[in-house]
Design a protein around this motif. Structure first.
Motif, PDB file in Angstrom:
ATOM      1  N   ARG A 113       0.853  -1.210   0.000  1.00  0.00           N
ATOM      2  CA  ARG A 113       0.000   0.000   0.000  1.00  0.00           C
ATOM      3  C   ARG A 113       0.888   1.259   0.000  1.00  0.00           C
ATOM      4  N   PHE A 114       1.904   1.259   0.859  1.00  0.00           N
ATOM      5  CA  PHE A 114       2.798   2.424   0.953  1.00  0.00           C
ATOM      6  C   PHE A 114       3.517   2.658  -0.373  1.00  0.00           C
ATOM      7  N   ASN A 115       3.909   1.575  -1.056  1.00  0.00           N
ATOM      8  CA  ASN A 115       4.619   1.724  -2.324  1.00  0.00           C
ATOM      9  C   ASN A 115       3.739   2.284  -3.424  1.00  0.00           C
ATOM     10  N   LEU A 116       2.463   1.951  -3.360  1.00  0.00           N
ATOM     11  CA  LEU A 116       1.568   2.438  -4.420  1.00  0.00           C
ATOM     12  C   LEU A 116       1.094   3.859  -4.122  1.00  0.00           C
ATOM     13  N   ASP A 117       0.942   4.170  -2.823  1.00  0.00           N
ATOM     14  CA  ASP A 117       0.321   5.445  -2.486  1.00  0.00           C
ATOM     15  C   ASP A 117       0.878   5.979  -1.164  1.00  0.00           C
ATOM     16  N   PRO A 118       2.111   6.518  -1.187  1.00  0.00           N
ATOM     17  CA  PRO A 118       2.716   6.984   0.070  1.00  0.00           C
ATOM     18  C   PRO A 118       1.947   8.158   0.689  1.00  0.00           C
ATOM     19  N   GLU A 119       1.193   8.885  -0.153  1.00  0.00           N
ATOM     20  CA  GLU A 119       0.486  10.057   0.389  1.00  0.00           C
ATOM     21  C   GLU A 119      -0.783   9.655   1.137  1.00  0.00           C
ATOM     22  N   ARG A 120      -1.155   8.353   1.027  1.00  0.00           N
ATOM     23  CA  ARG A 120      -2.349   7.819   1.702  1.00  0.00           C
ATOM     24  C   ARG A 120      -3.612   8.575   1.277  1.00  0.00           C
ATOM     25  N   THR A 121      -3.782   8.788  -0.034  1.00  0.00           N
ATOM     26  CA  THR A 121      -4.965   9.549  -0.467  1.00  0.00           C
ATOM     27  C   THR A 121      -5.978   8.661  -1.168  1.00  0.00           C
ATOM     28  N   CYS A 122      -5.614   7.406  -1.511  1.00  0.00           N
ATOM     29  CA  CYS A 122      -6.502   6.591  -2.355  1.00  0.00           C
ATOM     30  C   CYS A 122      -7.257   5.543  -1.539  1.00  0.00           C
ATOM     31  N   THR A 123      -8.392   5.135  -2.078  1.00  0.00           N
ATOM     32  CA  THR A 123      -9.170   4.059  -1.442  1.00  0.00           C
ATOM     33  C   THR A 123      -8.564   2.710  -1.832  1.00  0.00           C
ATOM     34  N   ASP A 124      -8.930   1.671  -1.049  1.00  0.00           N
ATOM     35  CA  ASP A 124      -8.443   0.326  -1.366  1.00  0.00           C
ATOM     36  C   ASP A 124      -8.904  -0.118  -2.753  1.00  0.00           C
ATOM     37  N   ASP A 125     -10.140   0.242  -3.101  1.00  0.00           N
ATOM     38  CA  ASP A 125     -10.678  -0.214  -4.401  1.00  0.00           C
ATOM     39  C   ASP A 125      -9.800   0.288  -5.541  1.00  0.00           C
ATOM     40  N   ARG A 126      -9.377   1.548  -5.395  1.00  0.00           N
ATOM     41  CA  ARG A 126      -8.568   2.127  -6.465  1.00  0.00           C
ATOM     42  C   ARG A 126      -7.217   1.392  -6.551  1.00  0.00           C
ATOM     43  N   LEU A 127      -6.682   1.012  -5.394  1.00  0.00           N
ATOM     44  CA  LEU A 127      -5.399   0.295  -5.388  1.00  0.00           C
ATOM     45  C   LEU A 127      -5.568  -1.079  -6.021  1.00  0.00           C
ATOM     46  N   TRP A 128      -6.649  -1.786  -5.654  1.00  0.00           N
ATOM     47  CA  TRP A 128      -6.870  -3.135  -6.235  1.00  0.00           C
ATOM     48  C   TRP A 128      -7.066  -3.034  -7.747  1.00  0.00           C
ATOM     49  N   GLU A 129      -7.745  -1.967  -8.150  1.00  0.00           N
ATOM     50  CA  GLU A 129      -7.994  -1.777  -9.588  1.00  0.00           C
ATOM     51  C   GLU A 129      -6.651  -1.615 -10.322  1.00  0.00           C
ATOM     52  N   ALA A 130      -5.756  -0.796  -9.720  1.00  0.00           N
ATOM     53  CA  ALA A 130      -4.446  -0.579 -10.332  1.00  0.00           C
ATOM     54  C   ALA A 130      -3.665  -1.890 -10.397  1.00  0.00           C
ATOM     55  N   LEU A 131      -3.759  -2.697  -9.325  1.00  0.00           N
ATOM     56  CA  LEU A 131      -3.035  -3.969  -9.306  1.00  0.00           C
ATOM     57  C   LEU A 131      -3.595  -4.912 -10.363  1.00  0.00           C
ATOM     58  N   GLU A 132      -4.901  -4.834 -10.556  1.00  0.00           N
ATOM     59  CA  GLU A 132      -5.524  -5.724 -11.554  1.00  0.00           C
ATOM     60  C   GLU A 132      -5.029  -5.343 -12.951  1.00  0.00           C
ATOM     61  N   ILE A 133      -4.996  -4.038 -13.220  1.00  0.00           N
ATOM     62  CA  ILE A 133      -4.499  -3.573 -14.519  1.00  0.00           C
ATOM     63  C   ILE A 133      -3.074  -4.075 -14.732  1.00  0.00           C
ATOM     64  N   ALA A 134      -2.282  -4.072 -13.649  1.00  0.00           N
ATOM     65  CA  ALA A 134      -0.864  -4.455 -13.761  1.00  0.00           C
ATOM     66  C   ALA A 134      -0.670  -5.963 -13.635  1.00  0.00           C
ATOM     67  N   GLN A 135      -1.722  -6.757 -13.700  1.00  0.00           N
ATOM     68  CA  GLN A 135      -1.612  -8.240 -13.672  1.00  0.00           C
ATOM     69  C   GLN A 135      -1.051  -8.749 -12.337  1.00  0.00           C
ATOM     70  N   LEU A 136      -1.288  -7.997 -11.259  1.00  0.00           N
ATOM     71  CA  LEU A 136      -0.677  -8.418  -9.991  1.00  0.00           C
ATOM     72  C   LEU A 136      -1.721  -8.796  -8.948  1.00  0.00           C
ATOM     73  N   LYS A 137      -3.003  -8.635  -9.298  1.00  0.00           N
ATOM     74  CA  LYS A 137      -4.027  -8.772  -8.267  1.00  0.00           C
ATOM     75  C   LYS A 137      -3.975 -10.141  -7.592  1.00  0.00           C
TER      76      LYS A 137
END
Length: 1495
Positions: free
Chosen positions: A1350-1374
């Motif tokens: 979580r820290f690596n994707l969003d150190p500013e802590r501004t995004c929701t979990d859904d947005r992070l999972w969505e990004a991981l899915e796009i990147a084939q990492l989910k």
């Protein structure tokens, strides 16, 4: 009254009535004969010389001590000289009663003869001409006979043991007898006289070796005690710096190999003894290997401590006997004094005090030297032991984090040093109790029961000191944890600085470092508090003890306090405090040593790879009918990484291993090398053809021999050495082969750019190379080695298409295949499969398919089709494309900083730097420190002066007798006037001690805090160019070593320096006040002191530098070895690395030994100077006492003179230390002048729309960019227009300016002409934070930070979990992240090491998706991903970023064939510009040639 030999009394002196031998004067004259004989014989030989051609052996050192009984002779001679001094003193004192020269003249001649004998002996021994020793033999015999006659006559006359002269004569008889025995022994052993065959002797190996310069073990006793052999080195350092060549090699007995074998034998002996499973005790091994020197050192220490008490006793005697009268006692017509009488003569006591001091200091320094030498030997042995263990560590230990690099570095840098320091302090453990007990007994003797009260104050406060010491240790530990943490964060920031700046995250990470620094400073504050408490206790305890003792004595004792008792006990209190203060330190080090030994023990017992694991079946090797056959199942930490039934790798063929990210390709190579834990199955290697194909039980001896394998790992591993050394890697240099390898890896253009070509240092401490350059050097190393087998693990991952093709064609297909070498290649580049003789396709840790490409084409059509689509090309021969390197201007950098540091080494203490340091601490604190220090030392002198006045008044009022009633009132009056003032002064002294100790520490802390804060801010906001030209190691050093020195070392050194200087000055002031006459003698002493410290400081600084500079390569060698274990073991280069380690350890130990010998050199000299000061003060005081000097002041002067010896050398040592430590401030200060980036911009943040850039339209107008105003432009007049939502590809050869353009979008480089307008705003006018936070970029090198996903994707802590999972899915990492414990909060280790390179790159993609900006820049972002994943990603980017502008900088041209617009760059200009279709139609265009090459 005229002087004559037998005196003026003619009746007695010259009478021979009772026989000649009964005349005392004649017997004394007879005693003169041997001395005169010796002087007559030896002087011609010594001065005329007999030519050194007699020496049969040519040795370069004149220090060859080979006559038996050498040390015994020196010790006896020193004793002889001492007895002669006593005899002279006795004669002179007796002579005051009756005027007879014969009482002391023979003794004086004896003294000269004894001195001559030892000089003569030394010359004969170094010249190796034993026949001349006969003269000495005759001398000892004659002297022995004459002394026996004298003793016999004394006995006849009734002179006995109660007379001093009888005792002295008896002692001389014994000494001459022993020296005679030593001489007879030399004749017996060497057979140089009366024998036909004299014994031939050979000098030791060390003395035949010209390189050995450390002569302490080989010189004579006097030179050993005074370090005389160091003179040329220390004085020579003034003319030219001491270099490594100058200090040479260590003697064999001190080398790490010798000591390692001793320790290892002691360690292994315990194993064989009772039972094999019992872990051997490291303590016992250390005792067996190094116990004897420690015992020797302890003996020296005891002698020194006991001699230390001579000081107070002599002061007592001198002050007590200032006016003594005696009765006469005559024999032989001359005066004979009793033994007690001599000890009541004040001048004799002054000389005894001087001799006792000299001896005490000599023994003390000898004790220090022996422990230090033993400590260094132990450290060398432990380092070798640890290194041997590292080379056998099992790889799973390292990869599973059971044994981290940090732990290994700690063992090497910290634990071994802890043990060494413990050994240094070891003798204190048993010497201190003796010292304390003796001190208390003497105090009781002097002052009665009141002394016990003072002693009990000291003893009761000792536990507090221990408590403070343990607290200090705990605080230091927590400080260390915080500073390690801070350093880790700082390292991550510096390694990922480019990414942080591009994402505008530098302040987030900076705050995180400052938060840790805050904790560290809190811990440091506690540390400073406890340190100052410790210093305070050390200074205040003697004051408290003296106060308690004397006040109690004044009110409760029935005897008056006299100056003699008062000042002797004062000196004793000073002696007592030292062991109690040190005790806490020693106990603390003992505790640390126990912990260190425990850690070492655990490490030495940790798991190893099998004893050459291919020998015991885990890994043997066989080639069957020309096939190398591998078959096994290997697990790593019980997670199956790798399963297969049977694999055959043919000799001399190219086998390729392909598969998706994380399917176990690298693990297969490691398993073949025996680096994995094999659960079942075997690997067979062979280099012999076997007729019998069906053999399963292959003979052991064939399996044993696996030749070395040239292995290039996926993560490039370089040595801290030159480029050439990295490629040849210990193999002999062959120019032709070297040239061929360089060409095959296309390294020549890169080498041409380096400041010193292929002789440039690279690696951790060297010049930073790009990932591609590092990888090609590793491949070049594998190619250069002359091995039959080559393993290459994904060598193309960091290379662009041209370099990859060139390496494949020239390096692998031509260079390796021509040599008929067996090559195993792991790769993602499927277009190379057509060259493979054999292909292994893997999936999820097992083999999916194997065979030739044709086999797979026929048997697994689906897989083949899948590959074909991935390759996106026809099955045709690759067209070879040369890549043209154009010089990257930004790399033509000056390496001035790292290479010219040696020139400024010898600057003096820079006062400017000291001022900078003090001003960082604040002027108010500096003022408080200075005033409180001066006040404290003035009060200390006042206390002792008051004591002198008080005791003298007692002494003068009444004699030393019990107080009777009539005196009481008188005595109380004296008390009432003196005691209250004494109490007030002591209280003031204690308070001032507290103030000074606190202020100095907190001054240091404030300075440290300010310097670090400024440094971090400067570095984090420096422009990117700064990081390109400054080696990372150098910046890190400022934050690690230098900050540590400023935090913890400078304050205590500064405190110690000011304290010892002021103590010395106050002591010399008091001595001058009491006896102004002694000032005359102090002038030459001051001159001598000036020169000693001047020479020492220069030499010490050089040796300190050598010690530091030789320590770094040693630590680096350890961490390099641990990092490159698999490579070293694959190449079978363990022995070479061991040898290198031993050399580095010895070099460092040599520097350290010389440094400690130089410290001893200084201390012996300053101690002797101190002893001379005491002697002059004593003689002057005794002389002045005849002119009415109060006895209290005599005591005061002597007590102060005694303290000088303790503090003189500390002044010099602290001054030298401070010079070295201030260099840290200087280095930090040099970084504080770095220019920062301009973060402000001309537009205000409020003028920029919230959602800018809304569309993603980019206009580039006449853009010119350079990295530095001093350098040429890297982009020249570039013009382009990108519509919103366009997909743009930029390609070009290495160095064409592609990456510079991507940096220009973020204003990371100097845009000196033209502009970039994004959605109507000129980016150069924007504040940097705003600009960079609104764009997204994915870099070529994947950077992950330790923390959570979580820290690596969003150190500013501004995004929701859904947005992070969505990004991981796009990147084939989910799915992969889902399977991890903790999901989004799963741990990412330092640098993302727990993910594969490909997975790291995907996380970086996900990070860019999280920031939903309308412009995305991809800088060669898919270089280390396999083609399947890459194709998916290309599709995803097209869909997920359908409505956004994407600028891709491409390595592989096929990734931008679907782009809307392609820009081809060359040398900073746009060469071609248009859609891919248009550009491909231009047959001779650059883009078209790229596409062909990539097919």
């Amino acid at each position: 009254m005229s002087l004559s030999f037998c005196g003026n009394d003619l009746k007695n002196s010259y009478s021979v009535e009772k026989g000649v031998l009964n005349n005392g004067c004649f017997v004394d004259a007879l005693n003169l004969v041997p001395h005169v004989f010796l002087l007559f014989i030896t002087f011609p030989i010594l001065f005329i010389g007999w030519g050194s051609q007699s020496s049969k052996v040519q040795i370069h050192h004149n220090t060859w001590l080979h006559f038996p009984g050498h040390n015994m002779r020196w010790i006896l001679t020193f004793m002889l000289l001492f007895v002669h001094v006593c005899e002279i003193a006795e004669g002179i004192v007796s002579n005051t009663y009756s005027n007879h020269l014969h009482l002391f003249l023979p003794a004086f001649m004896g003294f000269i003869a004894a001195t001559t004998s030892v000089v003569y002996y030394h010359n004969i021994e170094t010249a190796n001409f034993p026949k001349l020793l006969l003269a000495l033999f005759i001398y000892w015999v004659l002297a022995f006979i004459t002394k026996i006659i004298k003793l016999w006559k004394f006995a006849e006359e009734g002179v006995g043991v109660e007379h001093l002269r009888f005792c002295i004569t008896a002692l001389l008889v014994v000494l001459y007898g022993l020296l005679m025995a030593v001489e007879i022994n030399v004749i017996r052993v060497r057979k140089y006289v009366f024998f036909t065959t004299p014994q031939r002797v050979k000098p030791p190996e060390d003395l035949q070796d010209l390189g050995v310069r450390f002569l302490q073990p080989f010189v004579n006793l006097l030179s050993k005690a005074t370090y005389w052999w160091m003179n040329p080195l220390i004085i020579g350092a003034h003319k030219r710096p001491i270099e490594l060549k100058k200090i040479g090699k260590l003697p064999i007995a001190m080398r790490s190999l010798t000591n390692y074998l001793r320790l290892k034998d002691a360690y292994e002996e315990q194993r064989h003894a009772e039972d094999l499973d019992r872990t051997p005790s490291i303590w016992r091994s250390m005792y067996r290997a190094f116990g004897r020197p420690i015992l020797l050192s302890s003996t020296f220490r005891y002698m020194a401590d006991l001699l230390g008490f001579a000081g107070p006793l002599c002061i007592f005697g001198i002050v007590k006997h200032l006016d003594n009268k005696t009765e006469e006692d005559l024999h032989f017509g001359v005066y004979f004094m009793s033994s007690m009488e001599l000890l009541q003569n004040t001048y004799v006591l002054a000389v005894l005090l001087f001799l006792a001091l000299v001896l005490q200091r000599t023994f003390l320094q000898a004790s220090y030297y022996v422990t230090i030498e033993t400590g260094i030997n132990l450290r060398g042995a432990l380092l070798a032991m640890i290194y041997n263990k590292i080379l056998r560590l099992s790889t799973s230990n390292m990869s599973m984090g059971e044994m981290t690099l940090g732990q290994i570095n700690n063992l090497v840098a910290i634990e071994t040093n802890q043990l060494m320091w413990f050994l240094f302090l070891c003798p204190n453990l048993w010497a201190m109790p003796v010292q304390i007990i003796m001190g208390v007994i003497l105090l009781h003797y002097l002052l009665g029961y009141s002394a016990l009260i003072g002693a009990s104050v000291i003893v009761l406060l000792a536990p507090f000191q221990y408590l403070i010491a343990t607290k200090l240790a705990d605080t230091q530990k927590s400080t260390l944890d915080y500073s390690t943490d801070r350093l880790k964060k700082t390292t991550e920031i510096l390694k990922g600085i480019k990414l942080l700046k591009l994402y505008a995250w530098e302040n987030i990470f900076c705050d995180s470092v400052l938060e840790t620094r805050g904790k560290e400073l809190t811990s440091l504050r506690t540390f400073a508090f406890y340190t100052s408490m410790s210093i305070f206790m050390n200074a205040a305890i003697p004051i408290a003890a003296v106060l308690a003792t004397f006040v109690t004595h004044a009110y409760f004792s029935e005897f008056r306090l006299r100056p003699a008792e008062a000042f002797a006990s004062l000196a004793l209190f000073h002696i007592l405090v030292t062991p109690l203060f040190l005790l806490s330190t020693v106990v603390r080090f003992a505790v640390k040593a126990v912990v260190s030994v425990q850690k070492l023990g655990e490490f030495l017992q940790s798991e190893e790879i099998g004893e050459d694991s291919w020998r015991n079946g885990d890994m043997s090797v066989k080639m069957q009918n020309g096939a190398k056959c591998v078959h096994f199942c290997c697990h790593d930490n019980k997670i199956p990484k790798w399963k297969t039934d049977l694999l055959l790798l043919a000799a001399g063929q190219l086998t390729m291993i392909v598969g998706q990210v994380g399917c176990g390709k690298s693990s297969l190579l490691l398993a073949m090398l025996g680096e994995m834990q094999t659960l079942s199955g075997k690997v067979y290697w062979s280099n012999k053809l076997r007729e019998a194909h069906g053999h399963t039980s292959w003979p052991e001896q064939e399996a044993e021999n696996r030749y070395s394998v040239a292995y290039a790992t996926q993560k490039s591993w370089l040595l801290n050495a030159t480029v050439e050394d990295n490629i040849t890697f210990g193999s002999p240099f062959n120019k032709q082969r070297y040239k061929a390898v360089i060409d095959a890896c296309s390294l020549q253009p890169d080498i041409d750019l380096l400041p010193f070509g292929d002789q440039t240092e690279i690696g951790e401490r060297g010049i930073n190379l790009s990932g591609g350059q590092r990888q090609r050097i590793c491949v070049a190393r594998a190619l250069y080695q002359n091995t039959n087998i080559v393993f290459l693990d994904d060598p193309f991952s960091a290379l662009d298409i041209h370099l990859s093709d060139h390496l494949m064609q020239e390096g692998i297909l031509k260079f390796l295949q021509d040599d008929k070498r067996t090559v195993v290649l792991v790769t993602h580049k499927l277009q190379y499969l057509i060259h493979a003789d054999w292909i292994i396709a893997m999936k999820d840790g097992s083999v999916l398919r194997e065979g030739t490409l044709k086999d797979i084409q026929t048997h697994d059509v689906e897989l083949y089709e899948h590959w074909k689509t991935l390759m996106n090309r026809q099955d045709q021969e690759l067209e070879k494309v040369r890549s043209f390197f154009t010089s990257k201007e930004q790399e033509e950098e000056d390496e001035e900083d790292s290479l010219s540091t040696t020139t400024s080494r010898r600057s003096k203490i820079p006062w400017k730097v000291c001022w900078r340091y003090l001003s960082s601490g604040g002027f108010l604190l500096v003022f408080v420190v200075v005033t409180s220090k001066l006040a404290k030392h003035s009060v200390m002198v006042a206390i002792d002066y008051w004591l002198a006045a008080w005791t003298s008044s007692n002494f003068n009022t009444m004699e030393h007798k019990p107080i009777i009633n009539s005196d009481v009132s008188n005595y109380c009056c004296i008390h009432q006037s003196y005691v209250p003032v004494f109490i007030i002064l002591c209280a003031a002294g204690i308070v001032l001690c507290l103030i000074t100790s606190l202020t100095v520490e907190f001054l240091g802390l404030t300075a440290a805090s300010n310097l670090h804060h400024n440094l971090l801010n400067k570095i984090i906001h420096a422009p990117l160019r700064f990081f390109d030209i400054t080696p990372l190691g150098q910046i890190l050093n400022r934050f690690s070593a230098d900050t540590n020195i400023i935090d913890q070392h400078i304050p205590s050194t500064l405190e110690s320096l000011t304290r010892s200087t002021l103590l010395c000055l106050s002591a010399i002031g008091v001595v001058a006040f009491v006896t102004p006459a002694s000032l005359i003698a102090l002038v030459p002493l001051a001159v001598a002191f000036y020169f000693i410290q001047k020479y020492f400081r220069v030499a010490s600084r050089d040796l300190q530098d050598l010690d530091d500079s030789t320590q770094l390569p040693l630590l680096c060698h350890f961490s390099e070895t641990a990092e490159g274990l698999t490579t070293i073991r694959a190449f079978r280069h363990e022995a070479r690395f061991k040898q290198r380690m031993l050399e580095l350890t010895d070099t460092n130990n040599t520097a350290y030994l010389f440094l400690s010998a130089a410290n001893r050199w200084l201390e012996v000299r300053t101690d002797y100077l101190g002893a001379v000061i005491v002697l002059t003060a004593a003689v002057a005081a005794i002389w002045m006492s005849f002119y009415g000097l109060q006895s209290g002041l005599v005591g005061l002067g002597l007590t102060y003179a005694l303290t000088v010896t303790n503090y003189l050398n500390w002044v010099v040592r602290n001054l030298a230390d401070l010079e070295v430590q201030m260099a840290a401030v200087k280095k930090v200060d040099s970084f504080l002048s770095t220019e920062s980036e301009n973060y402000e911009g001309s537009l205000d943040v409020s003028q920029v729309p919230e959602d800018w850039p809304q569309h993603g339209e980019i206009k580039i107008q006449d853009l010119c960019v350079r990295y530095d105003p001093m350098l040429k432009p890297v982009l020249k007049h570039v013009n382009a227009f990108i519509n919103p939502g366009q997909k743009v590809g930029i390609c070009g050869r290495t160095g064409s300016g592609k990456s510079s353009l991507s940096l220009a979008f973020f204003n990371m480089v100097d845009v000196f002409h033209g502009k970039i307008i994004i959605d109507g705003i000129d980016i150069c006018k924007l504040p940097l934070q705003t600009l960079r936070s609104r764009l997204s970029i994915i870099l070529q090198d994947p950077v992950l930070f330790s923390g959570s996903i979580r820290f690596n994707l969003d150190p500013e802590r501004t995004c929701t979990d859904d947005r992070l999972w969505e990004a991981l899915e796009i990147a084939q990492l989910k799915n992969m992240v889902r399977s991890l414990p903790g999901g989004l909060d799963a741990v990412v280790t330092e640098g993302g090491e727990n993910f594969s390179v490909g997975q790291r790159q995907l996380f970086c993609l996900a990070r860019a998706f999280v920031r939903k900006s309308s412009i995305l820049i991809m800088d060669e972002a898919t270089a280390s991903i396999d083609m399947a994943t890459e194709n998916i990603l290309q599709k995803v980017v097209m869909t997920a970023f359908a409505d956004r502008t994407v600028v891709t900088i491409a390595h592989r041209v096929h990734t931008i064939l679907t782009a809307d617009l392609v820009i081809v760059m060359k040398r900073g200009n746009i060469l071609e510009y248009g859609t891919p279709q248009t550009l491909m139609e231009q047959e001779d265009g650059m883009f078209a040639s790229f596409v062909k090459a990539d097919m």
